[in-house]
Design a protein around this motif. Sequence first.
Motif, PDB file in Angstrom:
ATOM      1  N   GLU A  90      13.850  11.182  13.997  1.00  0.00           N
ATOM      2  CA  GLU A  90      13.897  10.054  13.050  1.00  0.00           C
ATOM      3  C   GLU A  90      12.507   9.724  12.519  1.00  0.00           C
ATOM      4  OE1 GLU A  90      17.756   7.914  15.209  1.00  0.00           O
ATOM      5  OE2 GLU A  90      15.755   7.043  15.388  1.00  0.00           O
ATOM      6  N   GLU A  91      11.530   9.687  13.427  1.00  0.00           N
ATOM      7  CA  GLU A  91      10.153   9.389  13.014  1.00  0.00           C
ATOM      8  C   GLU A  91       9.608  10.478  12.098  1.00  0.00           C
ATOM      9  OE1 GLU A  91       8.014   8.890  16.647  1.00  0.00           O
ATOM     10  OE2 GLU A  91       8.842   6.880  17.039  1.00  0.00           O
ATOM     11  N   GLN A  92       9.961  11.711  12.388  1.00  0.00           N
ATOM     12  CA  GLN A  92       9.524  12.833  11.554  1.00  0.00           C
ATOM     13  C   GLN A  92      10.105  12.728  10.152  1.00  0.00           C
ATOM     14  OE1 GLN A  92       7.287  15.137  12.268  1.00  0.00           O
ATOM     15  NE2 GLN A  92       7.548  16.236  10.328  1.00  0.00           N
ATOM     16  N   LEU A  93      11.388  12.387  10.062  1.00  0.00           N
ATOM     17  CA  LEU A  93      12.048  12.252   8.765  1.00  0.00           C
ATOM     18  C   LEU A  93      11.445  11.113   7.946  1.00  0.00           C
ATOM     19  CD1 LEU A  93      15.746  12.826   9.864  1.00  0.00           C
ATOM     20  CD2 LEU A  93      14.527  14.189   8.176  1.00  0.00           C
ATOM     21  N   GLU A  94      11.112  10.012   8.605  1.00  0.00           N
ATOM     22  CA  GLU A  94      10.606   8.835   7.898  1.00  0.00           C
ATOM     23  C   GLU A  94       9.172   9.006   7.411  1.00  0.00           C
ATOM     24  OE1 GLU A  94      11.408   5.568  10.512  1.00  0.00           O
ATOM     25  OE2 GLU A  94      13.594   5.736  10.243  1.00  0.00           O
ATOM     26  N   LYS A  95       8.556  10.137   7.732  1.00  0.00           N
ATOM     27  CA  LYS A  95       7.253  10.458   7.148  1.00  0.00           C
ATOM     28  C   LYS A  95       7.403  10.868   5.686  1.00  0.00           C
ATOM     29  CE  LYS A  95       4.991  11.953  11.430  1.00  0.00           C
ATOM     30  NZ  LYS A  95       4.382  13.096  12.160  1.00  0.00           N
ATOM     31  N   ASN A  96       8.619  11.285   5.321  1.00  0.00           N
ATOM     32  CA  ASN A  96       8.897  11.601   3.918  1.00  0.00           C
ATOM     33  C   ASN A  96       8.861  10.301   3.118  1.00  0.00           C
ATOM     34  OD1 ASN A  96      10.368  12.051   1.409  1.00  0.00           O
ATOM     35  ND2 ASN A  96      11.048  13.980   2.286  1.00  0.00           N
ATOM     36  N   LYS A  97       8.071  10.251   2.062  1.00  0.00           N
ATOM     37  CA  LYS A  97       7.880   9.027   1.290  1.00  0.00           C
ATOM     38  C   LYS A  97       9.164   8.526   0.634  1.00  0.00           C
ATOM     39  CE  LYS A  97       3.018   9.914   0.249  1.00  0.00           C
ATOM     40  NZ  LYS A  97       2.007  10.164  -0.823  1.00  0.00           N
ATOM     41  N   MET A  98      10.157   9.412   0.504  1.00  0.00           N
ATOM     42  CA  MET A  98      11.399   9.020  -0.145  1.00  0.00           C
ATOM     43  C   MET A  98      12.422   8.453   0.840  1.00  0.00           C
ATOM     44  SD  MET A  98      12.136  11.854  -3.077  1.00  0.00           S
ATOM     45  CE  MET A  98      13.393  10.789  -3.769  1.00  0.00           C
ATOM     46  N   ILE A  99      12.177   8.598   2.135  1.00  0.00           N
ATOM     47  CA  ILE A  99      13.153   8.169   3.139  1.00  0.00           C
ATOM     48  C   ILE A  99      12.768   6.809   3.707  1.00  0.00           C
ATOM     49  CG2 ILE A  99      14.217   8.711   5.357  1.00  0.00           C
ATOM     50  CD1 ILE A  99      13.934  11.650   4.688  1.00  0.00           C
ATOM     51  N   LYS A 100      13.618   5.833   3.477  1.00  0.00           N
ATOM     52  CA  LYS A 100      13.395   4.481   3.987  1.00  0.00           C
ATOM     53  C   LYS A 100      13.758   4.394   5.464  1.00  0.00           C
ATOM     54  CE  LYS A 100      14.831   1.038   1.419  1.00  0.00           C
ATOM     55  NZ  LYS A 100      15.693   0.018   0.776  1.00  0.00           N
ATOM     56  N   LYS A 101      14.895   4.991   5.846  1.00  0.00           N
ATOM     57  CA  LYS A 101      15.354   4.940   7.235  1.00  0.00           C
ATOM     58  C   LYS A 101      16.172   6.190   7.554  1.00  0.00           C
ATOM     59  CE  LYS A 101      17.864   2.093  10.594  1.00  0.00           C
ATOM     60  NZ  LYS A 101      16.782   2.263  11.594  1.00  0.00           N
ATOM     61  N   ALA A 102      16.015   6.677   8.787  1.00  0.00           N
ATOM     62  CA  ALA A 102      16.764   7.852   9.236  1.00  0.00           C
ATOM     63  C   ALA A 102      17.407   7.561  10.589  1.00  0.00           C
ATOM     64  CB  ALA A 102      15.848   9.067   9.343  1.00  0.00           C
ATOM     65  N   THR A 103      18.641   8.038  10.761  1.00  0.00           N
ATOM     66  CA  THR A 103      19.356   7.917  12.030  1.00  0.00           C
ATOM     67  C   THR A 103      19.862   9.291  12.433  1.00  0.00           C
ATOM     68  OG1 THR A 103      20.090   5.692  11.422  1.00  0.00           O
ATOM     69  CG2 THR A 103      21.223   6.744  13.263  1.00  0.00           C
ATOM     70  N   VAL A 104      19.587   9.662  13.684  1.00  0.00           N
ATOM     71  CA  VAL A 104      19.977  10.985  14.187  1.00  0.00           C
ATOM     72  C   VAL A 104      20.879  10.812  15.400  1.00  0.00           C
ATOM     73  CG1 VAL A 104      19.171  13.184  15.140  1.00  0.00           C
ATOM     74  CG2 VAL A 104      17.838  12.020  13.360  1.00  0.00           C
ATOM     75  N   GLU A 105      21.996  11.520  15.397  1.00  0.00           N
ATOM     76  CA  GLU A 105      22.943  11.478  16.517  1.00  0.00           C
ATOM     77  C   GLU A 105      23.383  12.887  16.886  1.00  0.00           C
ATOM     78  OE1 GLU A 105      26.256   9.127  15.349  1.00  0.00           O
ATOM     79  OE2 GLU A 105      25.143   7.230  15.326  1.00  0.00           O
ATOM     80  N   LYS A 106      23.656  13.065  18.182  1.00  0.00           N
ATOM     81  CA  LYS A 106      24.243  14.322  18.648  1.00  0.00           C
ATOM     82  C   LYS A 106      25.749  14.126  18.705  1.00  0.00           C
ATOM     83  CE  LYS A 106      20.187  15.526  21.371  1.00  0.00           C
ATOM     84  NZ  LYS A 106      19.606  15.703  22.719  1.00  0.00           N
ATOM     85  N   SER A 107      26.451  14.957  17.976  1.00  0.00           N
ATOM     86  CA  SER A 107      27.903  14.827  17.881  1.00  0.00           C
ATOM     87  C   SER A 107      28.561  16.070  18.442  1.00  0.00           C
ATOM     88  CB  SER A 107      28.316  14.632  16.425  1.00  0.00           C
ATOM     89  OG  SER A 107      29.711  14.595  16.287  1.00  0.00           O
ATOM     90  N   ARG A 108      29.597  15.856  19.262  1.00  0.00           N
ATOM     91  CA  ARG A 108      30.278  16.951  19.943  1.00  0.00           C
ATOM     92  C   ARG A 108      29.261  17.740  20.774  1.00  0.00           C
ATOM     93  NH1 ARG A 108      33.680  19.914  15.398  1.00  0.00           N
ATOM     94  NH2 ARG A 108      31.661  19.810  14.361  1.00  0.00           N
ATOM     95  N   LEU A 109      29.508  19.006  20.983  1.00  0.00           N
ATOM     96  CA  LEU A 109      28.609  19.780  21.837  1.00  0.00           C
ATOM     97  C   LEU A 109      27.467  20.435  21.077  1.00  0.00           C
ATOM     98  CD1 LEU A 109      31.128  21.529  24.256  1.00  0.00           C
ATOM     99  CD2 LEU A 109      29.612  19.617  24.753  1.00  0.00           C
ATOM    100  N   ARG A 110      27.719  20.802  19.828  1.00  0.00           N
ATOM    101  CA  ARG A 110      26.729  21.627  19.141  1.00  0.00           C
ATOM    102  C   ARG A 110      26.369  21.128  17.744  1.00  0.00           C
ATOM    103  NH1 ARG A 110      28.612  27.686  19.320  1.00  0.00           N
ATOM    104  NH2 ARG A 110      26.423  27.938  18.710  1.00  0.00           N
ATOM    105  N   ALA A 111      26.606  19.866  17.449  1.00  0.00           N
ATOM    106  CA  ALA A 111      26.351  19.336  16.108  1.00  0.00           C
ATOM    107  C   ALA A 111      25.330  18.201  16.145  1.00  0.00           C
ATOM    108  CB  ALA A 111      27.647  18.851  15.473  1.00  0.00           C
TER     109      ALA A 111
END
Length: 261
Positions: A90-111
């Motif tokens: 999430e912190e890595q994504l928010e370094k992009n000047k166009m991204i205000k907020k990012a949320t990362v989740e692990k879904s199922r076993l491999r997603a």
Amino acid sequence: MAKNKKVVSIESRIPELKKYRKKRLIRHLILLIGFFVLLILATLYFLSPISKVETIYVSGNRELTEQDVRSDSGIQKGDYMIATNNKNVEEQLEKNKMIKKATVEKSRLRAIKIKITEYKTIGYQPRDGFYYEILENGELLLERARKFPIGNRVLFFNFKNDDVLKDMVKEWKKLPVSVQNAVSEIHLEPTKSDPEHILLYMNDGNQVTATIHGFAEKMSYYPSISAQLNAGQKGVIDLEVGAYFESYYKKKQEKEKADSE
């Protein structure tokens, strides 16, 4: 007699000591076996496909492509799921000047699910044949050049990444959408007395001169001011001090008179 009692007492304890040692040995064996079982299971897990990222879902993107987001996340197919730290991504994504907020989740076993909220693009600044986005946070994206602007967003001229642009964007966001849609171009034309002097070109053919400070409050009256003009009458509306209108025809006459003198 006392010695005999003592010997008997020790001998009676020997079976108990043997039982205790046996239990301790069994416990150690169980722990050792359990450790090796866990080690084998962990090894099998890391060697198996289920330990690795198979799919990366991206949602919420508008200006950025899914590939842009995946690239910025640093996650790739085949990475170990257990090695993916949601917070770090999430912190890595928010370094992009166009991204205000990012949320990362692990879904199922491999997603992996990535959801982002982008800063909105409010306009573009043309430069050297390209168009550069201006975001709602007042950021001018000089690293993203477009051949054509997207939509009918306002065009900015002569601005750069500084507080003047941020002040302009703050004022712009305060305007009603109907007034925003009436503006075609915003030119920064600083003067000695006013470093935040601007000239606006309106879609109806009029021009507006103003200063950025307090611009939104004055500009919100534009619809009522333009409605009071005679049909077909176009010119410059000065909002710097009060509200003053001068037709193009009058300005042309004054210029011709000044040139003849």
